[in-house]
Design a protein around this motif. Structure first.
Motif, mmCIF file in Angstrom:
data_model
loop_
_atom_site.group_PDB
_atom_site.id
_atom_site.type_symbol
_atom_site.label_atom_id
_atom_site.label_comp_id
_atom_site.label_asym_id
_atom_site.label_seq_id
_atom_site.Cartn_x
_atom_site.Cartn_y
_atom_site.Cartn_z
ATOM 1 N N THR A 106 91.087 9.242 46.593
ATOM 2 C CA THR A 106 89.960 9.969 46.002
ATOM 3 C C THR A 106 89.255 10.805 47.069
ATOM 4 O O THR A 106 89.076 10.371 48.199
ATOM 5 N N THR B 96 98.095 9.500 47.240
ATOM 6 C CA THR B 96 97.118 9.683 46.175
ATOM 7 C C THR B 96 95.882 8.870 46.528
ATOM 8 O O THR B 96 95.995 7.690 46.885
ATOM 9 N N THR C 114 90.303 11.935 41.878
ATOM 10 C CA THR C 114 91.609 11.433 42.300
ATOM 11 C C THR C 114 92.534 12.616 42.577
ATOM 12 O O THR C 114 92.800 13.415 41.679
ATOM 13 N N VAL D 237 93.792 2.112 40.641
ATOM 14 C CA VAL D 237 93.636 3.194 39.661
ATOM 15 C C VAL D 237 93.777 4.567 40.310
ATOM 16 O O VAL D 237 94.470 5.446 39.804
ATOM 17 N N ALA D 238 93.096 4.771 41.445
ATOM 18 C CA ALA D 238 93.087 6.086 42.082
ATOM 19 C C ALA D 238 94.153 6.177 43.174
ATOM 20 O O ALA D 238 93.995 6.891 44.156
ATOM 21 N N GLY D 239 95.238 5.426 42.992
ATOM 22 C CA GLY D 239 96.334 5.487 43.957
ATOM 23 C C GLY D 239 97.641 5.406 43.194
ATOM 24 O O GLY D 239 97.924 6.274 42.371
ATOM 25 N N CYS D 240 98.382 4.316 43.424
ATOM 26 C CA CYS D 240 99.697 4.181 42.803
ATOM 27 C C CYS D 240 99.623 3.679 41.361
ATOM 28 O O CYS D 240 100.643 3.584 40.693
ATOM 29 N N ARG D 241 98.444 3.327 40.897
ATOM 30 C CA ARG D 241 98.181 2.887 39.518
ATOM 31 C C ARG D 241 98.855 1.568 39.157
ATOM 32 O O ARG D 241 98.921 1.187 37.984
ATOM 33 N N GLN D 242 99.352 0.841 40.166
ATOM 34 C CA GLN D 242 99.990 -0.441 39.881
ATOM 35 C C GLN D 242 98.950 -1.548 39.742
ATOM 36 O O GLN D 242 97.885 -1.509 40.360
ATOM 37 N N ALA E 91 86.842 1.244 46.292
ATOM 38 C CA ALA E 91 86.465 2.285 45.322
ATOM 39 C C ALA E 91 87.683 2.864 44.600
ATOM 40 O O ALA E 91 87.545 3.440 43.523
ATOM 41 N N GLU E 92 88.869 2.716 45.197
ATOM 42 C CA GLU E 92 90.071 3.236 44.540
ATOM 43 C C GLU E 92 90.633 2.258 43.510
ATOM 44 O O GLU E 92 91.610 2.574 42.824
ATOM 45 N N VAL F 262 104.552 9.598 43.492
ATOM 46 C CA VAL F 262 103.169 9.255 43.180
ATOM 47 C C VAL F 262 102.974 7.775 42.870
ATOM 48 O O VAL F 262 101.852 7.271 42.953
ATOM 49 N N GLN F 263 104.027 7.088 42.487
ATOM 50 C CA GLN F 263 103.928 5.655 42.206
ATOM 51 C C GLN F 263 105.346 5.104 42.158
ATOM 52 O O GLN F 263 106.302 5.881 42.119
#
Ligand SMILES: [Zn+2]
Lengths: 200, 91
Positions: free
Chosen positions: A152, A150, A157, B58-63, B15-16, A78-79
């Motif tokens: 939206t 991941t 999300t 934010v709405a993906g890998c959060r990096q 948007a992500e 996921v990251q």
């Protein structure tokens, strides 16, 4: 006193039955009742943790944008240095406890079994159903069995994992948006017809 | 709509992402005086032209990412990982 019966986060819409257009080639939607644990490894801890996971589950930690499967168990990237470990629902907290017990101090283990929910979407038109709201390219040249992303959908999300070539997708989403997401999915699937199946 | 080429996830819609501020400010040393911390928190150059900014996927890998964006044209020239040394091109 026994614990109260656990409710589905998908609400009354998740009642098994047929939705949308009759006939045609319906897609199926199934709630997967699973335990989900998020693990995030410190940079130095990643390699030893990968060995631990391999020993404990037989699964290799997948590289970026991939998922690994073993029977009903699944590990999803996921990251960077972060994965979701998913198994059929067992004793409350047992999976997180087992992982925390072997993971070491440099790996964060967070039980998400109540925080996230999983829907399985399957059928010849499943890609079309999902593509209406998904910005990630799901065409087989870009997204295959084992791919994970991941993104939206309907402002929610979600993590999309392609499970097989039918195609079948596992959609991992926040439990508090589960009902709203299912509503979107049923609307998106209405033109093809849709069979909500009992949870597994 | 911006398209931001996340070094981890590839090209995704704006948007992500969440905007997280000016990536050029540097935190003063721990023994810095109040004026230095005031400047760190509030003083911004508000450039017309290229700017190095923090964005978070934010709405993906959060990096957290460093993004070089033109404040007039909104062109995005570079998207880099948080630890990369990224400079704004001259105007
Ligand atoms: Zn990303």
């Amino acid at each position: 006193m026994s614990a109260p019966e656990r409710l589905s986060p998908f609400g009354p819409e998740a009642k098994p039955g047929r939705h949308g257009a009759a006939g045609g080639t319906p897609v199926s939607i199934t709630e997967r009742r699973v335990d989900i644990v998020q693990v995030t490894a410190g940079r130095e801890a990643e390699a030893p943790f990968a060995d631990i996971v391999k020993d404990a589950t037989g699964l290799s930690l997948p590289p970026a944008h991939q998922a690994a499967f073993s029977g009903e168990a699944m590990v999803v990237w996921v990251q960077p240095s972060g994965w979701l470990m998913i198994k059929p629902r067992g004793d409350e907290g047992a999976l997180a406890k087992a992982l925390a017990g072997v993971a070491g101090d440099a790996v964060a283990v967070v039980d998400q079994s109540h925080g996230k929910a999983v829907l399985r979407l399957s059928g010849a038109r499943a890609r079309d159903v999902l593509a209406k709201g998904c910005r990630v390219d799901l065409h087989p040249r870009a997204f295959l069995t084992g791919s994970a992303a991941t993104t939206t959908v309907d402002h929610i999300t979600i993590t999309v994992v392609q499970v097989d070539a039918i195609p079948t997708y596992d959609l991992i989403l926040p439990a508090n948006f589960a009902e709203a997401f299912l509503e979107w999915l049923l609307m998106s699937a209405a033109e093809f017809g849709c069979e909500v199946r009992p949870p597994t | 709509m911006h398209r931001i080429d996340c070094p981890w996830c590839g090209v995704r819609d704006e948007a992500e992402f969440g905007y997280r501020g000016d990536a050029t400010v540097r935190r003063p040393a721990a023994d810095g005086d109040a004026d230095a911390f005031y400047a760190f928190v509030y003083d911004r150059t508000n450039p017309k032209g290229w700017h190095v900014e923090w964005w978070q996927h934010v709405a993906g890998c959060r990096q957290w990412l460093k993004v070089v964006r033109h404040t007039v044209t909104h062109e995005i020239r570079t998207v880099a990982k948080a630890g990369d040394d990224v400079r704004a091109p001259s105007p």
